[in-house]
Design a protein around this motif. Structure first.
Motif, PDB file in Angstrom:
ATOM      1  N   ALA A  63     -37.169   3.751  17.981  1.00 49.04           N
ATOM      2  CA  ALA A  63     -36.237   4.173  19.037  1.00 49.04           C
ATOM      3  C   ALA A  63     -36.391   5.678  19.222  1.00 49.04           C
ATOM      4  CB  ALA A  63     -34.804   3.829  18.652  1.00 49.04           C
ATOM      5  N   VAL A  64     -36.727   6.105  20.435  1.00 45.86           N
ATOM      6  CA  VAL A  64     -37.002   7.514  20.699  1.00 45.86           C
ATOM      7  C   VAL A  64     -36.069   8.029  21.782  1.00 45.86           C
ATOM      8  CG1 VAL A  64     -38.752   9.203  21.397  1.00 45.86           C
ATOM      9  CG2 VAL A  64     -39.441   7.155  20.140  1.00 45.86           C
ATOM     10  N   TYR A  65     -35.425   9.146  21.481  1.00 44.70           N
ATOM     11  CA  TYR A  65     -34.568   9.845  22.434  1.00 44.70           C
ATOM     12  C   TYR A  65     -35.003  11.306  22.401  1.00 44.70           C
ATOM     13  CZ  TYR A  65     -31.912   5.704  21.302  1.00 44.70           C
ATOM     14  OH  TYR A  65     -31.546   4.416  21.075  1.00 44.70           O
ATOM     15  N   ASN A  66     -35.574  11.808  23.363  1.00 49.23           N
ATOM     16  CA  ASN A  66     -35.838  11.402  24.718  1.00 49.23           C
ATOM     17  C   ASN A  66     -37.077  10.518  24.763  1.00 49.23           C
ATOM     18  OD1 ASN A  66     -33.700  12.980  25.794  1.00 49.23           O
ATOM     19  ND2 ASN A  66     -34.956  14.762  25.571  1.00 49.23           N
ATOM     20  N   ASN A  67     -36.920   9.327  25.376  1.00 50.99           N
ATOM     21  CA  ASN A  67     -38.065   8.442  25.462  1.00 50.99           C
ATOM     22  C   ASN A  67     -39.087   9.025  26.443  1.00 50.99           C
ATOM     23  OD1 ASN A  67     -37.408   7.661  28.165  1.00 50.99           O
ATOM     24  ND2 ASN A  67     -36.099   6.025  27.401  1.00 50.99           N
ATOM     25  N   SER A  68     -40.213   8.344  26.585  1.00 55.33           N
ATOM     26  CA  SER A  68     -41.298   8.910  27.392  1.00 55.33           C
ATOM     27  C   SER A  68     -40.912   9.090  28.855  1.00 55.33           C
ATOM     28  CB  SER A  68     -42.565   8.067  27.261  1.00 55.33           C
ATOM     29  OG  SER A  68     -42.334   6.734  27.636  1.00 55.33           O
ATOM     30  N   LYS A  69     -40.110   8.195  29.401  1.00 52.05           N
ATOM     31  CA  LYS A  69     -39.705   8.340  30.807  1.00 52.05           C
ATOM     32  C   LYS A  69     -38.818   9.571  30.979  1.00 52.05           C
ATOM     33  CE  LYS A  69     -37.874   5.870  34.752  1.00 52.05           C
ATOM     34  NZ  LYS A  69     -37.398   4.587  35.279  1.00 52.05           N
ATOM     35  N   VAL A  70     -37.862   9.743  30.098  1.00 52.94           N
ATOM     36  CA  VAL A  70     -36.975  10.905  30.165  1.00 52.94           C
ATOM     37  C   VAL A  70     -37.763  12.182  29.905  1.00 52.94           C
ATOM     38  CG1 VAL A  70     -34.999  12.043  29.069  1.00 52.94           C
ATOM     39  CG2 VAL A  70     -34.908   9.599  29.575  1.00 52.94           C
ATOM     40  N   THR A  71     -38.682  12.132  28.929  1.00 52.76           N
ATOM     41  CA  THR A  71     -39.503  13.308  28.625  1.00 52.76           C
ATOM     42  C   THR A  71     -40.322  13.713  29.840  1.00 52.76           C
ATOM     43  OG1 THR A  71     -39.592  12.734  26.288  1.00 52.76           O
ATOM     44  CG2 THR A  71     -41.303  14.210  27.103  1.00 52.76           C
ATOM     45  N   LYS A  72     -40.917  12.740  30.516  1.00 54.78           N
ATOM     46  CA  LYS A  72     -41.722  13.046  31.710  1.00 54.78           C
ATOM     47  C   LYS A  72     -40.857  13.660  32.807  1.00 54.78           C
ATOM     48  CE  LYS A  72     -44.655  11.065  35.239  1.00 54.78           C
ATOM     49  NZ  LYS A  72     -45.245   9.850  35.805  1.00 54.78           N
ATOM     50  N   LEU A  73     -39.732  13.039  33.096  1.00 51.30           N
ATOM     51  CA  LEU A  73     -38.869  13.541  34.171  1.00 51.30           C
ATOM     52  C   LEU A  73     -38.197  14.855  33.804  1.00 51.30           C
ATOM     53  CD1 LEU A  73     -37.181  10.239  35.370  1.00 51.30           C
ATOM     54  CD2 LEU A  73     -39.012  11.518  36.497  1.00 51.30           C
ATOM     55  N   GLY A  74     -37.841  15.020  32.553  1.00 51.41           N
ATOM     56  CA  GLY A  74     -37.169  16.231  32.122  1.00 51.41           C
ATOM     57  C   GLY A  74     -38.074  17.442  32.042  1.00 51.41           C
ATOM     58  N   LEU A  89     -44.773  14.365  25.558  1.00 52.82           N
ATOM     59  CA  LEU A  89     -44.794  13.023  26.115  1.00 52.82           C
ATOM     60  C   LEU A  89     -45.627  12.068  25.258  1.00 52.82           C
ATOM     61  CD1 LEU A  89     -44.063  11.160  28.508  1.00 52.82           C
ATOM     62  CD2 LEU A  89     -46.072  12.042  29.687  1.00 52.82           C
ATOM     63  N   SER A  90     -46.760  12.523  24.758  1.00 53.41           N
ATOM     64  CA  SER A  90     -47.617  11.640  23.967  1.00 53.41           C
ATOM     65  C   SER A  90     -46.940  11.236  22.660  1.00 53.41           C
ATOM     66  CB  SER A  90     -48.982  12.275  23.707  1.00 53.41           C
ATOM     67  OG  SER A  90     -48.858  13.462  22.972  1.00 53.41           O
ATOM     68  N   LEU A  91     -46.177  12.134  22.059  1.00 55.31           N
ATOM     69  CA  LEU A  91     -45.459  11.793  20.833  1.00 55.31           C
ATOM     70  C   LEU A  91     -44.451  10.675  21.110  1.00 55.31           C
ATOM     71  CD1 LEU A  91     -44.836  12.286  17.846  1.00 55.31           C
ATOM     72  CD2 LEU A  91     -43.203  14.042  18.578  1.00 55.31           C
ATOM     73  N   SER A  92     -43.699  10.807  22.199  1.00 57.01           N
ATOM     74  CA  SER A  92     -42.734   9.760  22.554  1.00 57.01           C
ATOM     75  C   SER A  92     -43.431   8.424  22.752  1.00 57.01           C
ATOM     76  CB  SER A  92     -41.976  10.137  23.837  1.00 57.01           C
ATOM     77  OG  SER A  92     -41.078  11.181  23.599  1.00 57.01           O
ATOM     78  N   ARG A  93     -44.538   8.423  23.469  1.00 56.03           N
ATOM     79  CA  ARG A  93     -45.247   7.167  23.749  1.00 56.03           C
ATOM     80  C   ARG A  93     -45.784   6.511  22.479  1.00 56.03           C
ATOM     81  NH1 ARG A  93     -48.183   9.074  29.249  1.00 56.03           N
ATOM     82  NH2 ARG A  93     -46.506   8.461  30.658  1.00 56.03           N
ATOM     83  N   ILE A  94     -46.372   7.295  21.588  1.00 58.60           N
ATOM     84  CA  ILE A  94     -46.912   6.738  20.338  1.00 58.60           C
ATOM     85  C   ILE A  94     -45.791   6.119  19.516  1.00 58.60           C
ATOM     86  CG2 ILE A  94     -47.956   7.324  18.116  1.00 58.60           C
ATOM     87  CD1 ILE A  94     -49.583   9.493  19.699  1.00 58.60           C
ATOM     88  N   LEU A  95     -44.680   6.834  19.379  1.00 61.37           N
ATOM     89  CA  LEU A  95     -43.552   6.315  18.602  1.00 61.37           C
ATOM     90  C   LEU A  95     -42.984   5.048  19.237  1.00 61.37           C
ATOM     91  CD1 LEU A  95     -41.951   9.764  17.842  1.00 61.37           C
ATOM     92  CD2 LEU A  95     -42.679   8.116  16.091  1.00 61.37           C
ATOM     93  N   GLU A  96     -42.844   5.045  20.550  1.00 58.80           N
ATOM     94  CA  GLU A  96     -42.350   3.850  21.250  1.00 58.80           C
ATOM     95  C   GLU A  96     -43.280   2.669  21.008  1.00 58.80           C
ATOM     96  OE1 GLU A  96     -41.980   5.003  25.351  1.00 58.80           O
ATOM     97  OE2 GLU A  96     -40.486   6.522  24.858  1.00 58.80           O
ATOM     98  N   ASP A  97     -44.587   2.906  21.087  1.00 55.41           N
ATOM     99  CA  ASP A  97     -45.562   1.841  20.858  1.00 55.41           C
ATOM    100  C   ASP A  97     -45.463   1.277  19.448  1.00 55.41           C
ATOM    101  OD1 ASP A  97     -46.505   2.111  23.444  1.00 55.41           O
ATOM    102  OD2 ASP A  97     -48.322   3.215  22.875  1.00 55.41           O
TER     103      ASP A  97
END
Length: 140
Positions: free
Chosen positions: A77-88, A65-73
């Motif tokens: 473009a991140v797939y799976n983004n942080s929301k999907v990563t958290k829920l998944g 999750l932290s990797l997705s958030r840092i990249l998004e910040d």
């Protein structure tokens, strides 16, 4: 123009997902996309390296999750983004999210004592068919 992508995995998941990884590389190769397979620590290292160029897209299969958030910040473009990563990767969060949307879900409880036995239990964070248990009684 060649696009630069990262495909990020945890080390222990690479061989198990080799077919998917190979498919991704073939598909990107036919579309003028340069893609690199990185293990999670290497992706963090690249982000922390001064002067390191960022990819256009990251396919984050690491469940980090932290990797997705840092990249998004950083505007990637991140797939799976942080929301999907958290829920998944948190079964209870995913169930609650579905319930909030009015989507029917299977009977779920945090306390197994609230359910009838026998039943199947799965940990919140298990993945890939791991951490699935048959419970025949509360003592299981």
């Amino acid at each position: 123009m060649i696009m630069n992508w990262w495909l990020v995995y945890q080390k222990e998941d690479i061989e198990r997902n080799r077919g998917y990884i190979d498919m991704f590389f073939r598909s990107c190769g036919s579309r003028n996309i340069s893609i690199e397979l990185l293990e999670t620590p290497e992706a963090f290292d690249r982000l922390n390296t001064q002067g390191s160029s960022l990819p256009s897209v990251v396919i984050n299969r690491s469940r980090d999750l932290s990797l997705s958030r840092i990249l998004e910040d950083k505007g990637v473009a991140v797939y799976n983004n942080s929301k999907v990563t958290k829920l998944g990767n948190n079964k209870l969060a995913a169930i609650r999210f579905a319930e909030d949307l009015g989507i029917p879900v299977m009977k779920t409880a945090v306390d197994p004592a609230d359910l009838d036995y026998p039943m199947i239990a799965k940990s919140i964070s298990g993945h890939g068919g791991t951490e699935v248990f048959m419970l025949k009684s509360p003592s299981d």
